[in-house]
Design a protein around this motif. Structure first.
Motif, short mmCIF file in Angstrom:
data_model
loop_
_atom_site.label_atom_id
_atom_site.label_comp_id
_atom_site.label_asym_id
_atom_site.label_seq_id
_atom_site.Cartn_x
_atom_site.Cartn_y
_atom_site.Cartn_z
N SER A 1 -13.34 8.17 2.29
CA SER A 1 -13.96 9.48 2.51
C SER A 1 -15.44 9.30 2.92
O SER A 1 -16.06 8.28 2.61
CB SER A 1 -13.88 10.33 1.25
OG SER A 1 -14.60 9.72 0.20
N THR B 1 -10.90 -6.20 6.14
CA THR B 1 -9.82 -5.23 5.89
C THR B 1 -10.26 -3.86 6.41
O THR B 1 -11.44 -3.60 6.61
CB THR B 1 -9.49 -5.13 4.39
OG1 THR B 1 -10.68 -4.73 3.68
CG2 THR B 1 -8.99 -6.46 3.86
N TRP B 2 -9.31 -2.98 6.63
CA TRP B 2 -9.55 -1.61 7.04
C TRP B 2 -9.02 -0.69 5.96
O TRP B 2 -7.87 -0.79 5.55
CB TRP B 2 -8.86 -1.30 8.38
CG TRP B 2 -9.50 -2.01 9.55
CD1 TRP B 2 -9.23 -3.26 9.99
CD2 TRP B 2 -10.55 -1.48 10.36
NE1 TRP B 2 -10.03 -3.60 11.04
CE2 TRP B 2 -10.86 -2.48 11.31
CE3 TRP B 2 -11.24 -0.30 10.41
CZ2 TRP B 2 -11.82 -2.33 12.28
CZ3 TRP B 2 -12.21 -0.14 11.38
CH2 TRP B 2 -12.50 -1.14 12.30
N GLU B 3 -9.87 0.22 5.51
CA GLU B 3 -9.51 1.11 4.40
C GLU B 3 -9.75 2.56 4.81
O GLU B 3 -10.63 2.87 5.60
CB GLU B 3 -10.35 0.78 3.16
CG GLU B 3 -10.12 -0.63 2.62
CD GLU B 3 -10.92 -0.90 1.35
OE1 GLU B 3 -11.53 0.08 0.84
OE2 GLU B 3 -10.95 -2.06 0.91
N TRP B 4 -8.95 3.44 4.28
CA TRP B 4 -9.03 4.88 4.50
C TRP B 4 -9.94 5.48 3.44
O TRP B 4 -9.56 5.71 2.32
CB TRP B 4 -7.63 5.48 4.43
CG TRP B 4 -7.55 6.96 4.71
CD1 TRP B 4 -7.35 7.93 3.81
CD2 TRP B 4 -7.63 7.60 5.98
NE1 TRP B 4 -7.31 9.16 4.40
CE2 TRP B 4 -7.48 8.99 5.77
CE3 TRP B 4 -7.81 7.15 7.29
CZ2 TRP B 4 -7.51 9.91 6.80
CZ3 TRP B 4 -7.82 8.09 8.29
CH2 TRP B 4 -7.70 9.46 8.06
N TYR C 1 -12.16 12.11 5.86
CA TYR C 1 -11.69 10.72 5.70
C TYR C 1 -11.55 10.08 7.08
O TYR C 1 -11.25 10.74 8.07
CB TYR C 1 -10.33 10.70 4.99
CG TYR C 1 -10.40 11.06 3.53
CD1 TYR C 1 -10.46 10.06 2.54
CD2 TYR C 1 -10.40 12.39 3.12
CE1 TYR C 1 -10.54 10.39 1.20
CE2 TYR C 1 -10.47 12.73 1.78
CZ TYR C 1 -10.54 11.71 0.83
OH TYR C 1 -10.61 12.04 -0.52
N HIS C 2 -11.79 8.77 7.11
CA HIS C 2 -11.57 7.99 8.33
C HIS C 2 -11.40 6.52 7.95
O HIS C 2 -11.66 6.11 6.81
CB HIS C 2 -12.72 8.18 9.31
CG HIS C 2 -14.05 7.69 8.79
ND1 HIS C 2 -15.17 7.58 9.57
CD2 HIS C 2 -14.45 7.26 7.57
CE1 HIS C 2 -16.18 7.12 8.88
NE2 HIS C 2 -15.77 6.92 7.65
N TRP C 3 -10.93 5.75 8.92
CA TRP C 3 -10.74 4.33 8.69
C TRP C 3 -12.08 3.62 8.80
O TRP C 3 -12.85 3.84 9.73
CB TRP C 3 -9.77 3.73 9.71
CG TRP C 3 -8.34 4.15 9.47
CD1 TRP C 3 -7.65 5.12 10.11
CD2 TRP C 3 -7.46 3.57 8.53
NE1 TRP C 3 -6.38 5.22 9.63
CE2 TRP C 3 -6.22 4.26 8.64
CE3 TRP C 3 -7.55 2.56 7.57
CZ2 TRP C 3 -5.12 3.96 7.86
CZ3 TRP C 3 -6.45 2.27 6.80
CH2 TRP C 3 -5.25 2.96 6.95
N VAL C 4 -12.35 2.74 7.82
CA VAL C 4 -13.61 2.03 7.74
C VAL C 4 -13.33 0.54 7.68
O VAL C 4 -12.41 0.10 6.98
CB VAL C 4 -14.44 2.48 6.52
CG1 VAL C 4 -15.76 1.70 6.44
CG2 VAL C 4 -14.71 3.97 6.55
N ARG C 5 -14.12 -0.22 8.42
CA ARG C 5 -14.00 -1.68 8.41
C ARG C 5 -14.76 -2.22 7.19
O ARG C 5 -15.96 -2.06 7.08
CB ARG C 5 -14.57 -2.24 9.70
CG ARG C 5 -14.40 -3.73 9.90
CD ARG C 5 -14.78 -4.07 11.35
NE ARG C 5 -14.69 -5.47 11.63
CZ ARG C 5 -15.68 -6.36 11.54
NH1 ARG C 5 -16.89 -5.92 11.18
NH2 ARG C 5 -15.50 -7.63 11.82
#
Length: 385
Positions: free
Chosen positions: A31, A26-29, A44-48
């Motif tokens: 911090s 999943t990809w989550e937003w 904040y950024h998108w993290v795998r």
């Protein structure tokens, strides 16, 4: 509107590790914080995320935040080791503060510096102060001899010459660049031909060394022709020798010049080297250069090219000098051989100073029909004396 997708990405996509069938991606937003920052800013950024477990550790780009450790000095150290008539303590302090603030970006430092200083002056002051502090704090100079600031000190004159040469190169036109490319290709061909000639010469030398002793003596015999005594006693070769010395002096003076690309210095040095020689000798040198397919004036007279050109002229003059000595030696030896092989039956007037002092001694004395012949011989030598 053109597409923003890179064609290389479509043709050669990056191969990512394929997840197994049991992993849930999943990809989550989320911090994150950056350890390179001192204000603890949260972004904040998108993290795998794999199987609901977010990645841990520091921000991946924090490792690229590198800073320079600027040396600090005290007032006592400055008064003892760092005083300079062209720099005040306030200017030196401002320089080191800016160096620490902008991480030795001297172009930015020169723009922010309150007094007008060049980039080279700022660099020279910073590195000289740092080098002096390192040497002063070390127990012995040998302990810091391997440090880069001590081992390779900053050379301001070399840096100024390098930038001047770089600006000259960058200011060349397309036509000049094409000429330089032609000269480089021609120089490459000349170097290849010289290497081939040197290899052939080495092979010939090896074959000569393996020859018989008699052949070695015959090969080494002409070396005596160019001995200093023969060079001093031979007439007609002094202009060649003087011209070779002038060419060597011109090449030595060329090495003292600064960086340049195109100048009339080569013409002046060639004229100075040829001042003591006649027009015939100069024509012979130019004819020799044409036989070697070398331009009388280099297309790109750089410092290295001019030095090699003058060195070649010097070698040609030396060769002409040796050829003249060899010719005079052979003529003298052949004349002496011919004078010694003459018979006394037909005496003739010889050159004064060569065989004039030789007295005629007949093999046998006859008082018969040759009486008047001997009287005429005696009268002939009495006239010569």
């Amino acid at each position: 509107m053109p597409s923003s997708v890179d064609v290389n990405t479509l043709l050669h996509p990056k191969k990512r590790p394929q997840p197994t069938n049991n992993d849930k991606i999943t990809w989550e937003w989320l911090s994150f914080t950056n350890s390179a920052r001192k204000d603890n800013l949260e972004l904040y950024h998108w993290v795998r995320v794999v199987n609901g477990t977010p990645p841990t550790g520091d921000y991946s780009f924090a490792k690229y935040n590198k800073s320079v450790d600027v040396i600090k000095y005290t007032d006592e150290e400055y008064e003892k080791h760092l005083t300079d008539s062209t720099w005040t303590k306030e200017e030196t302090d401002q320089l080191f503060d800016l160096c620490e603030r902008f991480d030795l970006r001297f172009v930015v430092i020169a723009d922010r510096f309150p007094t007008p200083r060049t980039v080279e002056e700022l660099k020279n002051r910073y590195y000289s102060v740092s080098r002096a502090i390192l040497i002063a704090r070390a127990p012995s100079p040998a302990d810091v001899s391997g440090h880069p600031l001590v081992k390779e000190p900053y050379n301001i004159s070399h840096e100024i010459d390098r930038k001047r040469a770089l600006s000259l190169v960058l200011s060349q036109t397309k036509h000049q660049e094409r000429k330089d490319a032609e000269v480089l290709s021609e120089a490459k061909k000349i170097m290849e031909s010289r290497m081939a000639a040197k290899a052939a010469q080495d092979a010939e030398l090896a074959a000569t060394l393996n020859a018989s002793p008699e052949r070695m003596e015959k090969t080494s015999a002409p070396v005596d022709i160019a001995s200093p005594s023969n060079m001093q006693g031979t007439s007609g070769v002094a202009p060649l020798t003087s011209m070779a010395e002038n060419a060597a002096a011109a090449a030595a003076s060329l090495r003292m010049l600064k960086v340049y690309l195109r100048t009339y210095a080569l013409d002046q040095m060639v004229q100075a080297a040829s001042s003591s020689a006649g027009l015939r000798t100069i024509k012979r040198v130019e004819q020799f250069l044409q036989e070697l397919k070398v331009n009388l004036k280099p297309k790109v007279p750089t410092k290295a090219v001019c030095a090699e050109h003058l060195e070649l002229r010097k070698e040609i003059l030396t060769l002409l000098n040796l050829q003249k000595l060899l010719q005079n030696k052979e003529e003298g030896s052949s004349y002496r051989e011919s004078s010694y092989t003459e018979t006394p039956d037909a005496p003739k007037l010889l050159q004064r100073g060569m065989d004039q002092d030789r007295t005629f001694v007949p093999d046998s004395v006859s008082y018969g029909g040759n009486y008047f012949l001997w009287i005429s011989y005696i009268f002939f030598f009495w006239v010569l004396i």
